[in-house]
Scaffold this active site. Structure first.
Site, short mmCIF file in Angstrom:
data_model
loop_
_atom_site.label_atom_id
_atom_site.label_comp_id
_atom_site.label_asym_id
_atom_site.label_seq_id
_atom_site.Cartn_x
_atom_site.Cartn_y
_atom_site.Cartn_z
N SER A 168 0.80 -1.24 0.00
CA SER A 168 0.00 0.00 0.00
C SER A 168 0.83 1.28 0.00
CB SER A 168 -0.96 0.06 1.20
OG SER A 168 -1.79 -1.05 1.20
N ASP A 226 8.24 -11.48 -1.16
CA ASP A 226 7.10 -12.42 -1.19
C ASP A 226 7.46 -13.60 -2.09
OD1 ASP A 226 5.73 -10.43 0.10
OD2 ASP A 226 4.47 -9.85 -1.62
N ILE A 227 7.07 -14.79 -1.68
CA ILE A 227 7.32 -15.97 -2.52
C ILE A 227 6.65 -15.79 -3.88
CG2 ILE A 227 6.73 -18.42 -2.79
CD1 ILE A 227 7.25 -18.80 0.14
N GLU A 228 5.42 -15.28 -3.85
CA GLU A 228 4.64 -15.18 -5.09
C GLU A 228 5.28 -14.31 -6.16
OE1 GLU A 228 3.33 -14.84 -2.10
OE2 GLU A 228 1.37 -15.83 -1.96
N GLY A 239 1.64 2.76 -2.72
CA GLY A 239 1.20 3.54 -3.89
C GLY A 239 2.04 3.31 -5.13
N HIS A 254 -21.53 0.69 -16.54
CA HIS A 254 -20.71 1.34 -15.50
C HIS A 254 -20.02 2.59 -16.06
CE1 HIS A 254 -20.81 -1.87 -12.40
NE2 HIS A 254 -21.07 -2.64 -13.44
N GLY A 264 1.07 1.82 -7.76
CA GLY A 264 0.21 2.10 -8.90
C GLY A 264 0.16 3.59 -9.21
N CYS A 316 -25.85 -0.04 -12.58
CA CYS A 316 -25.92 -1.50 -12.74
C CYS A 316 -26.94 -2.09 -11.77
CB CYS A 316 -24.54 -2.11 -12.62
SG CYS A 316 -24.44 -3.69 -13.47
N GLU A 350 -18.66 4.82 -14.50
CA GLU A 350 -17.51 5.20 -13.66
C GLU A 350 -16.17 4.69 -14.21
OE1 GLU A 350 -19.77 2.96 -12.90
OE2 GLU A 350 -19.03 1.35 -11.61
N1 GLN Z 1 -25.89 -8.41 -9.76
C1 GLN Z 1 -26.36 -7.75 -10.93
C2 GLN Z 1 -26.20 -8.60 -12.17
O1 GLN Z 1 -25.45 -9.55 -12.17
C3 GLN Z 1 -25.69 -6.41 -11.11
C4 GLN Z 1 -24.21 -6.46 -11.31
C5 GLN Z 1 -23.50 -5.17 -11.07
O2 GLN Z 1 -24.02 -4.27 -10.41
N2 GLN Z 1 -22.28 -5.05 -11.55
O3 GLN Z 1 -26.82 -8.34 -13.16
#
Ligand code: GLN
Length: 538
Positions: A14, A148-150, A16, A509, A18, A383, A511
Site C-alpha cells: 500500500s 514475497d514468494i509469489e 502507492g 458502468h 500504482g 448497474c 464510472e
Molecule cells: N448483480 C447484478 C447482475 O449480475 C448487477 C451487477 C453489477 O451491479 N455489476 O446483473
C-alpha cells in the site's frame, strides 16, 4: 519496440506503486511520449473478477471485457488512455496458459519449470505490449512486496529483461522511510534491507523512490544511494500528498522523469519539456473550490475505501470541473430501512445507488431509491442500482408487490429484472456475464441524449441480469422511460423518470470511462443537478 520500466515495491504494501507508475507515465506522456501502464498481480486467481471487493477493492472493467485490478482505473484516469486485458496479468493466468500449452503438447516432451517456462510466459506478456508499436514506454508494476514468494518469478523476469535489454530496461524500487517519533528520526534501514532482497534476486534497482511522511535530507538520500549501489541523484523522495493527482507534480519536482530518461539514454536537450497545463488547471480548480456538494453513495461495501474507487473518483472529477468540493458519504445499504431512510438521507443533494452482486442490502437500496424518487432528490443508479430502481418502481408504482430480480427470487411472478434470452446473443459461449463495452443508442428527446450530446454511445458492462423488456410498456405508461437501447439484442440499458429533476438508472458502468482530463458526462450532469437541488430548496 518500446522501452520497459519496472516498478517494484518494498518494506510495506500500500505504498502507492500504482499511483507512482501512473504519475511517471503521466510525466513521460506530458513530454510527448506514448505510454502505457501494466500491472502484474502475483496471486493465483486467473483474474480479480471472482474476488470479493473486501479482499481486493473494486474490480475494474476494460473495454475488451477484462475484469481487472483497480490500478488499471488509475492508469486510465491519469493517462487518459484505455487499457486492455494485456495490461493486467496474474500468476493464475500465466500458469493457466503454460499448463494449457503443456496439455496441447507445445513443449515437445520437455519438463516444465518456473525458469524458463513460467518466466518466459511472463516476459511474453510484458513484451507483447511493447511490440504492438503503439508505445514508446511500457511501465510495468509488479504487485506485492519484494521478498514475497509469489513475486519471485516476476522479479526473475525483470532480471532477465534488464540483462537482455540493457539501457532500454529500467528498474524503479519504491520503499518506505518511517519516521520514529520517539527518536525524532527518519529510518532508512528497512529500505536497505528491501534493496538487499531485490539484489539477492539479481536485480539492481536503477532508481529508488522513498515514500515518506517527512522530507528526507539530501545527506540521507546520498547515504541510501551508497548502501544500495544507486547514484545519489537517483534516490528521490515522494512525500505524502493531499491528493493522488498531485503526485505527478511532486515527482517532477524531484526530477524523476529526467533521471529516468537520462538513465535510458536520452539527451534531455532533445526531449520536450512536460506540458502539464490541463493537469495543473484541474489541480487549481480542486484547490480553490470552496462550495460543497453533498452526495450519498448507498452500497454494501462501504467499509472498504477502495471498493467503489472509480465511482468516488468520477464524482470527484465531476465536482472539480464544476468548481465544487465533493462531500461524499458512503452509507451501508444494510442499515437503511423505510423507517430510518428520511433521517439517514436528509440533507444530501444527490444519491448514488451502487452496483453489486447478491441480495444483501437490497431492501436498503430500495428504500433509498423510493426516498429519492418521492422527494425529487437527484439519483443515479449504476448497474445493480439501476435494477433496484426498476424493482422499486414496479413494487410501488406499477403495483407488483412481489416484483424482483431473478437474482434474488427465482420464483417471482413479476421478474422485472431477469436473465434474458436476447442477452445470450451478446455473451461469449460459456461465459455468463456481459462484460466490456457495448453500444447503446439514446432516444430523441431523452435527458440522457442531451447529456451525452449524441445518439450512439459505448459503455462498459459487468452483469448477468437485464431489465425485462416484457414490462417496458408498463413502465413507460407510468413515466419511467426506457431511453437507452442496445439495438442488436433489444436490451434496455438506461431508464429515466419523467417529472423528476434527475432520476437515471444505467445498466452499464459509466464510472470506468471518465478520466481526469475527460470527466464523464453523466457524472457531470448528476453533480450539476445535485448542486441545483439546494437552490431549489432555498
Ligand atoms: N448483480 C447484478 C447482475 O449480475 C448487477 C451487477 C453489477 O451491479 N455489476 O446483473
Amino acid at each position: 519496440m518500446a522501452k520497459h520500466i519496472f516498478v517494484t515495491g518494498g518494506v510495506a504494501s500500500s505504498l502507492g506503486k500504482g499511483i507512482l507508475a501512473a504519475s511517471l507515465g503521466k510525466l513521460l506522456q506530458a513530454r510527448g511520449f506514448r505510454v502505457t501502464n501494466q500491472k502484474m498481480d502475483p496471486y493465483i486467481n486467473v483474474d480479480p473478477g471472482t474476488l470479493n471487493p473486501y479482499e481486493h477493492g473494486e474490480c475494474f472493467v476494460t473495454v475488451d471485457g477484462h475484469e481487472a485490478d483497480l490500478d488499471l482505473g488509475h492508469y486510465e484516469r491519469f493517462l487518459n488512455v484505455q487499457t486492455h486485458k494485456v495490461n493486467n496479468i496474474t500468476t493464475g493466468r500465466i500458469y493457466l496458459s503454460v499448463i494449457e500449452k503443456e496439455r496441447r503438447g507445445d513443449f515437445l516432451g520437455k519438463t516444465i519449470q518456473i525458469i524458463p517456462h513460467i518466466t518466459d510466459e511472463i516476459k511474453r506478456n510484458i513484451l507483447a505490449l511493447g511490440q504492438s508499436g503503439e508505445y514508446d514506454f511500457v511501465i510495468t508494476e509488479i504487485g506485492g512486496t519484494v521478498g514475497d514468494i509469489e513475486s519471485l518469478p516476476y522479479i526473475e523476469a525483470v532480471r532477465q529483461m534488464k540483462w537482455e535489454m540493457g539501457q532500454d530496461c529500467l528498474a524503479i524500487h519504491l520503499t518506505y522511510v518511517p519516521y520514529l517519533a520517539a527518536a525524532q528520526e527518519l529510518k532508512t534501514k528497512p529500505t536497505q534491507h528491501s534493496v538487499k532482497a531485490l539484489q539477492q534476486s539479481g536485480v539492481q534497482p536503477d532508481v529508488l523512490v522513498l515514500r515518506t511522511e517527512h522530507p528526507i535530507p539530501d545527506a540521507m538520500k546520498a547515504k541510501v544511494g551508497l548502501f544500495c549501489n544507486v547514484s545519489p541523484e537517483a534516490v528521490v523522495q515522494c512525500v505524502d500528498a493531499p491528493s493522488i493527482y498531485e503526485v505527478p507534480l511532486n515527482i517532477k519536482d524531484e526530477r524523476l522523469d529526467e533521471i529516468v530518461l537520462q538513465k535510458m539514454g536520452y539527451d534531455l536537450k532533445h526531449v520536450a519539456a512536460p506540458d502539464l497545463k490541463q493537469w495543473n488547471d484541474f489541480l487549481q480548480l480542486r484547490k480553490t473550490a470552496t462550495k460543497e456538494v453533498r452526495i450519498a453513495l448507498v452500497g454494501k461495501y462501504v467499509q472498504l475505501h477502495d471498493a467503489y474507487m472509480s465511482i468516488r473518483e468520477s464524482l470527484s472529477h465531476a465536482s472539480t470541473y464544476q468548481h465544487l468540493k465533493l462531500q461524499l458519504t458512503e452509507i451501508l445499504s444494510d442499515e437503511v430501512t423505510p423507517e430510518n431512510v428520511a433521517e439517514r438521507l436528509r440533507g444530501y443533494q444527490g444519491i448514488v445507488i451502487a452496483p453489486g452482486f447478491g441480495g444483501r442490502g437490497i431492501s436498503g437500496k430500495l428504500a433509498a431509491i423510493r426516498y429519492a424518487r418521492e422527494n425529487k432528490v437527484p439519483c443515479l443508479g449504476i448497474c445493480l442500482g439501476m435494477q433496484c430502481m426498476a424493482i422499486e418502481f414496479a413494487r410501488n408504482v406499477l403495483g407488483y408487490a412481489d416484483a424482483n430480480s431473478s437474482e434474488f427470487d427465482t420464483q417471482t411472478k413479476h421478474n422485472v429484472v431477469d436473465m434474458m434470452e436476447e442477452q445470450k446473443t451478446l455473451i461469449n459461449k460459456g461465459a455468463s456475464m456481459r462484460l466490456g463495452a457495448y453500444s447503446c443508442s439514446l432516444k430523441e428527446g431523452a435527458k440522457v441524449r442531451a447529456i451525452y450530446g449524441k445518439e450512439q454511445i459505448s459503455e462498459r458492462h459487468r452483469h448477468r441480469y437485464e431489465f425485462n423488456n416484457a414490462y417496458a410498456k408498463d413502465y413507460e405508461k407510468h413515466g419511467m422511460m426506457c431511453v437507452g437501447l442496445n439495438e442488436k439484442a433489444n436490451l434496455v440499458e438506461i431508464i429515466e423518470l419523467k417529472d423528476h429533476p434527475w432520476f437515471i438508472g444505467v445498466q452499464f458502468h459509466p464510472e470506468f470511462s471518465g478520466t481526469v482530463l475527460k470527466p464523464h458526462p453523466l457524472f457531470m450532469d448528476f453533480i450539476k443537478a445535485a448542486d441545483a437541488q439546494v437552490k431549489n430548496q432555498a
